[in-house]
Design a protein around this motif. Structure first.
Motif, PDB file in Angstrom:
ATOM      1  N   LEU A  30       5.748   1.043   7.672  1.00  0.00           N
ATOM      2  CA  LEU A  30       6.703   1.944   6.661  1.00  0.00           C
ATOM      3  C   LEU A  30       7.067   3.442   6.903  1.00  0.00           C
ATOM      4  N   TYR A  89      10.230   0.812   9.556  1.00  0.00           N
ATOM      5  CA  TYR A  89      11.124   0.929   8.628  1.00  0.00           C
ATOM      6  C   TYR A  89      11.298   2.745   8.457  1.00  0.00           C
ATOM      7  N   LEU A 109      12.801   4.550   6.083  1.00  0.00           N
ATOM      8  CA  LEU A 109      13.055   4.167   4.432  1.00  0.00           C
ATOM      9  C   LEU A 109      13.258   6.852   4.601  1.00  0.00           C
ATOM     10  N   LYS A 145      17.329   2.420   6.118  1.00  0.00           N
ATOM     11  CA  LYS A 145      17.180   1.797   5.128  1.00  0.00           C
ATOM     12  C   LYS A 145      17.576   3.503   3.790  1.00  0.00           C
ATOM     13  N   VAL A 176      18.763   4.480   0.594  1.00  0.00           N
ATOM     14  CA  VAL A 176      18.301   3.972  -1.044  1.00  0.00           C
ATOM     15  C   VAL A 176      17.903   4.864  -2.083  1.00  0.00           C
ATOM     16  N   ALA A 226      10.611   4.262  -4.594  1.00  0.00           N
ATOM     17  CA  ALA A 226      11.827   3.980  -3.231  1.00  0.00           C
ATOM     18  C   ALA A 226      10.254   3.365  -1.830  1.00  0.00           C
ATOM     19  N   SER A 284       8.732  -0.192  -3.804  1.00  0.00           N
ATOM     20  CA  SER A 284       9.285  -0.782  -3.947  1.00  0.00           C
ATOM     21  C   SER A 284       9.567  -1.465  -2.462  1.00  0.00           C
ATOM     22  N   PHE A 285      10.121  -0.964  -1.320  1.00  0.00           N
ATOM     23  CA  PHE A 285      10.317  -1.659  -0.438  1.00  0.00           C
ATOM     24  C   PHE A 285       8.892  -1.599   0.616  1.00  0.00           C
ATOM     25  N   ASP A 296       9.056  -5.531  -1.446  1.00  0.00           N
ATOM     26  CA  ASP A 296      10.326  -6.036  -0.316  1.00  0.00           C
ATOM     27  C   ASP A 296       9.576  -6.603   0.679  1.00  0.00           C
ATOM     28  N   LYS A 297       9.621  -5.966   1.479  1.00  0.00           N
ATOM     29  CA  LYS A 297       9.288  -6.179   3.425  1.00  0.00           C
ATOM     30  C   LYS A 297       7.988  -6.347   3.271  1.00  0.00           C
TER      31      LYS A 297
END
Length: 283
Positions: free
Chosen positions: A6, A34, A36, A91, A93, A100, A103-104, A107-108
Motif C-alpha cells: 500500500l 495500491y 490510496l 483507491k 476514499v 483509510a 481499513s484498507f 480489507d485487502k
C-alpha cells in the motif's frame, strides 16, 4: 504469491519519491501496488462526525480532485518504465489518512505500507508526513516502511536491527526484514544497547532464537554500553553510515517504553535512512 504493498499518497514530491523507491526495491518481485488517497471535504470535519453525503457539491468536488490526482499519477508511472511484474491500482476514499490506511490494510490483506516522512507541501507537519508517525505506531497488523523524502533508492550497505533480546522472536514477524536483506544482499547488524554488561540466561536464549530466524542471511552482533537506546542507535548508524534501520515496535515491556512515541517520532522525523517498523503480532 504476489506481494501487496500500500502506497498512501497526497500527491506530494515525497510521496512520489517513496513510490519510486518501492518500485526499485521490489523490482525483481511480483507486486500489486495500491495507491490510496484519503480526501476530506471543505466545511466538514471527520472528527466531529459531520459526514457529507455523496452527491453533495463539496463532496463530489473533493472526490473528483482525488480521483483526477490518482489518474495523473498512473500516467506519470507509465513514463517510469516500471517492471512488468508490477501492477498498480488506485483507491480514493473520504477519511483521515490513518483510518483509510487501517481499513484498507484490513480489507485487502496488505503485506506492507510504504510511506514518506514528509507530506503535502513537503513541510514536515502536514498530512502524510505527520501521519507516517501514526502509521508506524497505530497500524498494528502490518509492517510500515518509512522512506525519508530526500532519500533516493540504493541497496543498503547494512540494516541495523536494535533489540533488547527480550522479545520472543517469530519468523513471520521478521519476514519483511528477512526478505529485504535477501533481495538487497544487505547484512543485518543486530545492535544491543544496554547499561548492563552481561546478557541474562533468558536473553541468551532469545539471542539464539534470533540466530535461527536469520538463518541463511549474513548478520553480526554488536553491543554498546549506554543507558539511552536512542542515542546508542544514532551513534552506531551514523558512525557506520548504515543504510537502513528495522525494529520491532513492541507494545508494553521493554520496547513499549524504549520505542515509545518519542522514539518512533525521532525515527520518523529525523531518520536519514529508511526505517522498517515491524510489529509484535502477539500485541
Amino acid at each position: 504469491m504476489k506481494k501487496k504493498i500500500l502506497l498512501p499518497t497526497d500527491f506530494s514530491k515525497s510521496a512520489w519519491n517513496s513510490l519510486k523507491y518501492a518500485s526499485e526495491l521490489y523490482k525483481n518481485e511480483e507486486v500489486d501496488f495500491y495507491l490510496l488517497n484519503a480526501f476530506t471535504v471543505q466545511n466538514y470535519s471527520i472528527e466531529n462526525m459531520m459526514v457529507p453525503e455523496p452527491g453533495e457539491k463539496y463532496f463530489e468536488a473533493s472526490k473528483s480532485n482525488s480521483e483526477l490526482g490518482l489518474q495523473k499519477l498512473l500516467k506519470r508511472i507509465e513514463l517510469l518504465n516500471v517492471p512488468v511484474n508490477h501492477t498498480y491500482f488506485t483507491k480514493s476514499v473520504y477519511n483521515t489518512p490513518l483510518e483509510a490506511v487501517k481499513s484498507f490494510v484490513e480489507d485487502k490483506d496488505i503485506d506492507l505500507v510504504l510511506v514518506s516522512n514528509k507530506g503535502e507541501t513537503d513541510s514536515i507537519d502536514v498530512l502524510i508526513g505527520s501521519n507516517s508517525i501514526d502509521f508506524m505506531e497505530k497500524v498494528r497488523n502490518c509492517p510500515v516502511f518509512m522512506v525519508p523524502s530526500e532519500v533516493n533508492f540504493k541497496e543498503p550497505n547494512e540494516i541495523v536491527f536494535p533489540t533488547s533480546f527480550k522479545t520472543h522472536y517469530k519468523r513471520k514477524e521478521l519476514k519483511h526484514l528477512y526478505e529485504i536483506a535477501r533481495i538487497t544482499n544487505a547484512p543485518i547488524r543486530i545492535l544491543h544497547v544496554s547499561s548492563e554488561q552481561k546478557l541474562s540466561e533468558e536473553q541468551i536464549e532469545k539471542k539464539t532464537l534470533l540466530e535461527e530466524c536469520f538463518d541463511g542471511l549474513t548478520y553480526s552482533f554488536h553491543f554498546l554500553e549506554s543507558t539511552d537506546v536512542q542515542t546508542g542507535l544514532n551513534l552506531f548508524t551514523q558512525s557506520r553510515n548504515s543504510g537502513m534501520i528495522a525494529f520491532i515496535n513492541k507494545k508494553h515491556s521493554f520496547f513499549g517504553s524504549i520505542f515509545s512515541k518519542p522514539m518512533v517520532k525521532d525515527l520518523g522525523y529525523n531518520a536519514k535512512v529508511p526505517v522498517l517498523a515491524l510489529h509484535d503480532l502477539r500485541n
